[in-house]
Write a protein that holds these residues in place. Sequence first.
Motif, mmCIF file in Angstrom:
data_model
loop_
_atom_site.group_PDB
_atom_site.id
_atom_site.type_symbol
_atom_site.label_atom_id
_atom_site.label_comp_id
_atom_site.label_asym_id
_atom_site.label_seq_id
_atom_site.Cartn_x
_atom_site.Cartn_y
_atom_site.Cartn_z
ATOM 1 N N UNK A 138 34.246 44.691 46.954
ATOM 2 C CA UNK A 138 35.059 43.633 45.891
ATOM 3 C C UNK A 138 35.189 44.431 44.591
ATOM 4 N N UNK A 139 34.268 45.350 44.095
ATOM 5 C CA UNK A 139 34.370 46.056 42.783
ATOM 6 C C UNK A 139 35.546 47.098 42.916
ATOM 7 N N UNK A 140 35.691 47.569 43.819
ATOM 8 C CA UNK A 140 36.933 48.483 43.889
ATOM 9 C C UNK A 140 38.275 47.491 44.092
ATOM 10 N N UNK A 179 43.301 44.431 41.536
ATOM 11 C CA UNK A 179 43.975 43.173 41.152
ATOM 12 C C UNK A 179 43.031 42.577 40.105
ATOM 13 N N UNK A 180 43.679 41.387 39.698
ATOM 14 C CA UNK A 180 42.830 40.688 38.560
ATOM 15 C C UNK A 180 41.853 39.881 38.996
ATOM 16 N N UNK A 189 32.213 39.715 36.383
ATOM 17 C CA UNK A 189 33.366 40.444 35.547
ATOM 18 C C UNK A 189 33.929 39.487 34.634
ATOM 19 N N UNK A 190 34.134 38.238 35.245
ATOM 20 C CA UNK A 190 34.733 37.176 34.107
ATOM 21 C C UNK A 190 33.836 37.070 32.880
ATOM 22 N N UNK A 191 32.504 37.010 33.205
ATOM 23 C CA UNK A 191 31.541 36.727 31.859
ATOM 24 C C UNK A 191 31.557 37.947 30.904
ATOM 25 N N UNK A 215 43.065 35.086 29.551
ATOM 26 C CA UNK A 215 43.321 35.487 28.054
ATOM 27 C C UNK A 215 44.785 36.101 27.635
ATOM 28 N N UNK A 216 44.979 35.370 26.684
ATOM 29 C CA UNK A 216 46.368 35.875 25.929
ATOM 30 C C UNK A 216 46.492 37.081 25.054
#
Length: 461
Positions: A313-315, A320-321, A370-372, A439-440
């Motif tokens: 999943x890390x790759x 992808x986002x 990753x989101x944190x 995030x903008x």
Amino acid sequence: MAGPIVGTNPIKVIDENRMSWRQWLVVAIMVLLNALDGFDVLSSAFAAPGISEEWGIPRSELGIVLSAELVGMGFGSVILGGMADKLGRKPAMLFCLVVMAGGMYMAHAANDVWTLTVWRFITGLGIGGMLAATNAVTAESSSKADRGLAMSLYVIGYPVGGVIGGFAAQSWLLVDYDWRAVFLFGAIVTAVMIPLVMLLVPETPAFYAARRPNGAVEKINRSLRALRQPPIDKLPEISPTARKPKVTDILSNPRLRPVTLLLAFGYLFHTITFYYILKFAVQIVSDSGFSQPEAASTLTWANIGGAIGGALFGFLLKKWDIKGPTIAVAVLGSLAVAAFGIGSDTLWGWRAATFLTMFFLNAAIVGYYAAFARGFPAYARATGTGFVLGVGRAGAAGSPIIAGFLFVWLGNEELFAVSAIMAVGAIVGAGLLFMLPMRDPDYEEAEQNPLPAGAADRIAA
């Protein structure tokens, strides 16, 4: 070829330059610390059949024992996560290692359920603070280009610790000794990590840039040199009229608040499903007629699945986002948990079932972490991560308690019904993640230039 990025912003120096071997060494140590956390958390699951046999406790009471360190992790993530933003990532990690080593050692000497529960809670305090600090160090020591890979390696350290601990438990500790040896082993390994962190992990430049202590430039350059990156000559001037950001912005700032709450409660519901397998799989398989070492091996395979799923999943995150792939693997993980409830007549059937559940569920954990790292600015990263982890640990702590009472209410033979109910958590978490705002551009710019106005005034905060 262009030369290294230099300037007045140490965050940009780390972000834009190629990672040195010293930065990768720091990431590797963070992976080891996360592996240690993974083993420490799962040590009670490895020991569960022996505890249950020695003290004759039912699943409902065992669930309380199994949740004790998870409750402690919730408090530790919030309280000690804040310490990492105020005193530094490195002091927080060292303090947490001392707490963890002491808690594990005392747990091995416990002679009753409640004494064991107290020491597991104390161990959890250290683990929770450690997770907040190491997550921040990994993000702040890696470049923008390699941060996704660094974070995925960091997250899969958790199941790798479970794999190593599982092999040690099933082939050595539970064969030659008893359940107490599992905790003693964890205490010794934890103590070994203290000098490694002291000698090899510098404080992050991002922490000094955000706090601006006396001699900030000198301290930042010392950290940059340790990480084999070029120094800065000065820090930007601070406007006296600019707003002073605070770590409490994670809830008071209207741009950060929805990110904080959606991540916190999404992670909470996901961990309800995640920890059901990690905490009860060994006991369920043991009750199906397999020996304690054989039952422990299913948790080893669960963590192998988690490590492989997290790495792959890390790759994916390099292409992808975060949001879409994380939702997808969370849903697949919930389906795998429901399938686990069908049960198996063979040990390899149980191993395959736990492998699949953690393959998908831990991949989703990589997405959450990753989101944190992406969701919070440097000055509040450990606090924000600690808060999210703290709320999430309520789900982790509640998971074995909920499952234990479901088994009492529905009956131990109703494995599928209990598993299907516990699988719902990951679905709810995926739904909350779907609502997470991206995030903008101006927020992204703030992350690249996070030297906050009035930072010097926050030193005494």
